[in-house]
Design a protein around this motif. Structure first.
Motif, PDB file in Angstrom:
ATOM      1  N   CYS A 265     -53.569   4.638   0.376  1.00 61.01           N
ATOM      2  CA  CYS A 265     -53.972   3.446   1.126  1.00 61.01           C
ATOM      3  C   CYS A 265     -54.949   2.645   0.285  1.00 61.01           C
ATOM      4  O   CYS A 265     -55.868   3.207  -0.319  1.00 61.01           O
ATOM      5  CB  CYS A 265     -54.624   3.835   2.445  1.00 61.01           C
ATOM      6  SG  CYS A 265     -55.307   2.446   3.400  1.00 61.01           S
ATOM      7  N   ILE A 266     -54.733   1.320   0.227  1.00 58.86           N
ATOM      8  CA  ILE A 266     -55.693   0.406  -0.400  1.00 58.86           C
ATOM      9  C   ILE A 266     -56.319  -0.424   0.703  1.00 58.86           C
ATOM     10  O   ILE A 266     -55.644  -1.175   1.405  1.00 58.86           O
ATOM     11  CB  ILE A 266     -55.020  -0.501  -1.445  1.00 58.86           C
ATOM     12  CG1 ILE A 266     -54.377   0.325  -2.554  1.00 58.86           C
ATOM     13  CG2 ILE A 266     -56.029  -1.472  -2.033  1.00 58.86           C
ATOM     14  CD1 ILE A 266     -53.626  -0.502  -3.601  1.00 58.86           C
ATOM     15  N   LEU A 267     -57.603  -0.284   0.865  1.00 56.14           N
ATOM     16  CA  LEU A 267     -58.339  -0.947   1.939  1.00 56.14           C
ATOM     17  C   LEU A 267     -59.063  -2.169   1.375  1.00 56.14           C
ATOM     18  O   LEU A 267     -59.914  -2.047   0.493  1.00 56.14           O
ATOM     19  CB  LEU A 267     -59.346   0.044   2.530  1.00 56.14           C
ATOM     20  CG  LEU A 267     -60.131  -0.352   3.770  1.00 56.14           C
ATOM     21  CD1 LEU A 267     -59.208  -0.704   4.935  1.00 56.14           C
ATOM     22  CD2 LEU A 267     -61.079   0.787   4.173  1.00 56.14           C
ATOM     23  N   THR A 268     -58.726  -3.351   1.889  1.00 55.07           N
ATOM     24  CA  THR A 268     -59.286  -4.586   1.327  1.00 55.07           C
ATOM     25  C   THR A 268     -60.131  -5.364   2.335  1.00 55.07           C
ATOM     26  O   THR A 268     -60.404  -6.539   2.119  1.00 55.07           O
ATOM     27  CB  THR A 268     -58.167  -5.507   0.796  1.00 55.07           C
ATOM     28  OG1 THR A 268     -57.444  -6.085   1.897  1.00 55.07           O
ATOM     29  CG2 THR A 268     -57.205  -4.760  -0.111  1.00 55.07           C
ATOM     30  N   VAL A 269     -60.554  -4.735   3.418  1.00 52.46           N
ATOM     31  CA  VAL A 269     -61.336  -5.454   4.416  1.00 52.46           C
ATOM     32  C   VAL A 269     -62.744  -5.739   3.888  1.00 52.46           C
ATOM     33  O   VAL A 269     -63.206  -5.125   2.927  1.00 52.46           O
ATOM     34  CB  VAL A 269     -61.418  -4.670   5.737  1.00 52.46           C
ATOM     35  CG1 VAL A 269     -60.025  -4.435   6.296  1.00 52.46           C
ATOM     36  CG2 VAL A 269     -62.166  -3.346   5.556  1.00 52.46           C
ATOM     37  N   SER A 270     -63.438  -6.663   4.528  1.00 53.67           N
ATOM     38  CA  SER A 270     -64.783  -7.049   4.102  1.00 53.67           C
ATOM     39  C   SER A 270     -65.799  -5.951   4.387  1.00 53.67           C
ATOM     40  O   SER A 270     -65.574  -5.054   5.214  1.00 53.67           O
ATOM     41  CB  SER A 270     -65.211  -8.330   4.824  1.00 53.67           C
ATOM     42  OG  SER A 270     -65.525  -8.055   6.189  1.00 53.67           O
ATOM     43  N   THR A 271     -66.939  -6.034   3.735  1.00 51.00           N
ATOM     44  CA  THR A 271     -68.011  -5.079   4.025  1.00 51.00           C
ATOM     45  C   THR A 271     -68.535  -5.262   5.441  1.00 51.00           C
ATOM     46  O   THR A 271     -69.061  -4.320   6.043  1.00 51.00           O
ATOM     47  CB  THR A 271     -69.163  -5.220   3.023  1.00 51.00           C
ATOM     48  OG1 THR A 271     -69.686  -6.558   3.065  1.00 51.00           O
ATOM     49  CG2 THR A 271     -68.702  -4.896   1.610  1.00 51.00           C
ATOM     50  N   SER A 276     -69.046  -2.443  10.556  1.00 49.10           N
ATOM     51  CA  SER A 276     -68.959  -2.575  12.010  1.00 49.10           C
ATOM     52  C   SER A 276     -68.472  -1.313  12.709  1.00 49.10           C
ATOM     53  O   SER A 276     -68.659  -1.155  13.914  1.00 49.10           O
ATOM     54  CB  SER A 276     -68.026  -3.733  12.373  1.00 49.10           C
ATOM     55  OG  SER A 276     -66.665  -3.375  12.147  1.00 49.10           O
ATOM     56  N   GLY A 277     -67.807  -0.433  11.977  1.00 48.19           N
ATOM     57  CA  GLY A 277     -67.231   0.748  12.583  1.00 48.19           C
ATOM     58  C   GLY A 277     -65.898   0.496  13.258  1.00 48.19           C
ATOM     59  O   GLY A 277     -65.388   1.348  14.001  1.00 48.19           O
ATOM     60  N   ALA A 278     -65.296  -0.671  13.007  1.00 45.84           N
ATOM     61  CA  ALA A 278     -64.010  -1.006  13.626  1.00 45.84           C
ATOM     62  C   ALA A 278     -62.897  -0.075  13.164  1.00 45.84           C
ATOM     63  O   ALA A 278     -61.901   0.104  13.874  1.00 45.84           O
ATOM     64  CB  ALA A 278     -63.645  -2.453  13.285  1.00 45.84           C
ATOM     65  N   PRO A 297     -74.039  -6.432   1.930  1.00 41.88           N
ATOM     66  CA  PRO A 297     -73.700  -7.045   3.220  1.00 41.88           C
ATOM     67  C   PRO A 297     -73.027  -8.397   3.053  1.00 41.88           C
ATOM     68  O   PRO A 297     -72.978  -8.967   1.956  1.00 41.88           O
ATOM     69  CB  PRO A 297     -75.069  -7.203   3.885  1.00 41.88           C
ATOM     70  CG  PRO A 297     -76.002  -7.436   2.735  1.00 41.88           C
ATOM     71  CD  PRO A 297     -75.477  -6.544   1.622  1.00 41.88           C
ATOM     72  N   MET A 298     -72.543  -8.904   4.163  1.00 41.11           N
ATOM     73  CA  MET A 298     -71.930 -10.231   4.175  1.00 41.11           C
ATOM     74  C   MET A 298     -72.997 -11.305   4.344  1.00 41.11           C
ATOM     75  O   MET A 298     -73.876 -11.210   5.203  1.00 41.11           O
ATOM     76  CB  MET A 298     -70.920 -10.339   5.321  1.00 41.11           C
ATOM     77  CG  MET A 298     -69.743  -9.397   5.190  1.00 41.11           C
ATOM     78  SD  MET A 298     -68.687  -9.800   3.783  1.00 41.11           S
ATOM     79  CE  MET A 298     -67.754 -11.173   4.471  1.00 41.11           C
ATOM     80  N   GLY A 299     -72.913 -12.320   3.502  1.00 43.69           N
ATOM     81  CA  GLY A 299     -73.728 -13.504   3.692  1.00 43.69           C
ATOM     82  C   GLY A 299     -72.967 -14.507   4.534  1.00 43.69           C
ATOM     83  O   GLY A 299     -71.843 -14.252   4.975  1.00 43.69           O
ATOM     84  N   LEU A 300     -73.575 -15.668   4.752  1.00 49.62           N
ATOM     85  CA  LEU A 300     -72.915 -16.667   5.591  1.00 49.62           C
ATOM     86  C   LEU A 300     -73.017 -18.048   4.969  1.00 49.62           C
ATOM     87  O   LEU A 300     -74.096 -18.511   4.610  1.00 49.62           O
ATOM     88  CB  LEU A 300     -73.546 -16.712   6.983  1.00 49.62           C
ATOM     89  CG  LEU A 300     -72.836 -17.629   7.994  1.00 49.62           C
ATOM     90  CD1 LEU A 300     -71.390 -17.184   8.216  1.00 49.62           C
ATOM     91  CD2 LEU A 300     -73.584 -17.649   9.323  1.00 49.62           C
ATOM     92  N   LEU A 301     -71.854 -18.678   4.826  1.00 49.27           N
ATOM     93  CA  LEU A 301     -71.757 -20.081   4.443  1.00 49.27           C
ATOM     94  C   LEU A 301     -70.762 -20.731   5.401  1.00 49.27           C
ATOM     95  O   LEU A 301     -69.580 -20.392   5.389  1.00 49.27           O
ATOM     96  CB  LEU A 301     -71.284 -20.239   2.995  1.00 49.27           C
ATOM     97  CG  LEU A 301     -71.245 -21.683   2.489  1.00 49.27           C
ATOM     98  CD1 LEU A 301     -72.651 -22.255   2.364  1.00 49.27           C
ATOM     99  CD2 LEU A 301     -70.533 -21.775   1.143  1.00 49.27           C
TER     100      LEU A 301
END
Length: 482
Positions: A265-271, A276-278, A297-301
């Motif tokens: 499996c290659i997992l490409t979801v965001s950090t 989030s534990g989803a 972590p994720m930043g925001l723009l």
């Protein structure tokens, strides 16, 4: 990613029944399809029941990985939680009436990037944006020569301090007190480029970025170009992954529609999604992996599109418009890209902690703030000539939970730890691990290919591959006994 004056700018069929490559399609036919259907890709007509590899996420990394493995004769399936492909590369033209990139807008990176050749082959319009003009406003007027010199000096002082930092510290600790125009520069580099503020910006992260060999805006939309890579792939949309089990032989990937078993499996979801534990992992992710996720972590723009009736208000196409900031960072700010590639809208950028805070007040507040900043610089005529508006809410998107990643000060090495596979079956790919092009579309694409290359070698048992062991060591592949 945006760019200031000196910053980074920033379904698959069985092998015998694959669709023809996009390069073999008629350019005219494809471009007419772009206009008619927002470049919706033609997915494979059937999905493999027992794929060799399950790829989670149909963004740049996931699609690049799928194509690489498919070209090597392996069967894959791409599972995408959203109802579209592209991930954070997303173009639509309904809200403003012209192509608007809600996510990444710049095609930047090293020579040889497949997206550039693909864009040219399909007839996309690439506009060089390597030396954009920036207009700095002080109130309702452009900065005078003295103010511009002070601004340029602040750029020099701050970037020199970042370049010369020997330890991985918070960028905010390097800014001399009392430096005029320091907030403006910190906002460019931090909030607008790294999607975080100087107190949370890692100097090692800033130093890690490589130079670009190209820097383009895509008139038809980078998201449309990205979506074209899904053509012929076996993508299952609206299929969120809820659990991944590597405790037995191979991997078992759970979705609301059932469990898919594969060799890897290659997992490409965001950090943001990882944190989030989803997705539930069996066995649980090791502590060092959880720490790495937390330290990238994720930043925001956020992007606000303001559509006008053709008026330009004295602004040139594809230039930057910034403004004086009187508050310390994180500061209320909205910088603009004016009329990109000749479109009739401007794109406002709101980033960092201020973006997180303002987003809580809703879309109307974001649009009002951006429009207010624009009007304060170009005049009240802009208010009356506004036709429509839109805002991209990466803050509350459950499939990203932010815009793109940044490393915390003192934890730049977490990007490498985040990349390390588990048990030679669970691999991680995406922009968060794509040094030296992290956070970029090109970085995500290249990293997807990189990880897929290793997975392909492991599954195919490539003989005579003198680099396989070295690349496994470089990624820090763990076994079940580690």
């Amino acid at each position: 990613m945006t760019q200031g004056p000196t910053v980074r700018s920033g379904t698959m069929l069985p092998r015998a029944a694959r669709s023809p490559s996009m390069s073999s399609l008629s350019r005219r036919g494809f471009m007419s399809t772009l206009a008619a259907s927002a470049a919706l890709p033609a997915f494979a007509q059937s999905l493999p029941a027992n794929p060799d590899v399950v790829i989670v996420g149909a963004g740049a990394a996931g699609m690049a990985a799928a194509r690489h493995l498919m070209d090597r004769g392996l069967e894959v399936i791409v599972l995408e939680a959203a109802d579209r492909v592209g991930g954070r590369a997303w173009t639509e033209d309904q809200l403003l009436g012209q192509p608007f990139d809600h996510g990444c807008s710049w095609l930047q990176g090293p020579r040889g990037l497949p997206a550039v050749e693909r864009a040219r082959g399909l007839g996309f319009t690439l506009e060089d944006h390597s030396s954009p003009r920036e207009v700095l406003h002080v109130g309702d007027r452009p900065a005078n020569s003295d103010e511009r010199r002070a601004y340029d000096r602040a750029w020099g002082v701050i970037t020199s301090a970042l370049e010369n930092a020997r330890d991985d510290v918070a960028a905010g600790t390097l800014v001399p007190p009392g430096l005029d125009f320091a907030s403006e520069v910190q906002t460019w580099i931090g909030a607008m480029d790294f999607a975080t503020d100087f107190p949370e910006l890692s100097t090692a992260d800033w130093q890690s970025y490589a130079d670009y060999d190209f820097d383009y805006l895509v008139k038809e939309g980078l998201g449309r170009l990205a979506a074209s890579f899904a053509d012929g792939l076996p993508v299952s949309l609206s299929t969120p992954v809820t659990a991944i089990d590597t405790s037995g032989e191979g991997v078992a990937v759970e979705t609301p529609g059932g469990t898919i078993r594969a060799k890897a499996c290659i997992l490409t979801v965001s950090t943001g999604v990882l944190a989030s534990g989803a997705i539930r992992f069996t066995p649980a992710l090791p502590d060092w992996k959880e720490e790495a996720i937390g330290n990238v972590p994720m930043g925001l723009l956020l992007k606000v599109g303001l559509m006008f009736d053709g008026a330009r208000f004295g602004m040139s196409d594809s230039q930057f418009l910034s403004h004086r900031i009187t508050d310390p960072v994180p500061a209320p700010a909205c910088y603009f890209l004016t009329f990109p590639t000749g479109h009739d809208y401007v794109t406002g950028f709101i980033g960092g902690q201020f973006a997180w805070d303002l987003a809580k007040e809703g879309e109307a507040a974001l649009i009002d703030f951006a429009l207010g900043k624009f009007v304060s610089m170009v005049g009240s005529e802009a208010q009356s000539r506004l036709q429509s508006s839109t805002v991209t809410r990466w803050d509350n998107n459950p499939f990203t939970m932010g815009a793109y990643s940044h490393a915390r000060p003192g934890h730049f090495t977490a990007r490498a730890a985040l990349e390390r596979p588990l048990h030679e079956r669970l691999f991680f790919a995406g922009e968060a691990m794509a040094t030296p092009y992290a956070a970029l579309y090109s970085g995500a694409h290249l990293h997807g290919e990189k990880v897929a290359s290793l997975v392909g070698d492991l599954l195919l048992g490539t003989e005579g591959c003198s680099t396989c062991d070295a690349r496994k060591q470089g990624l820090g592949v763990e076994t079940l006994n580690d």
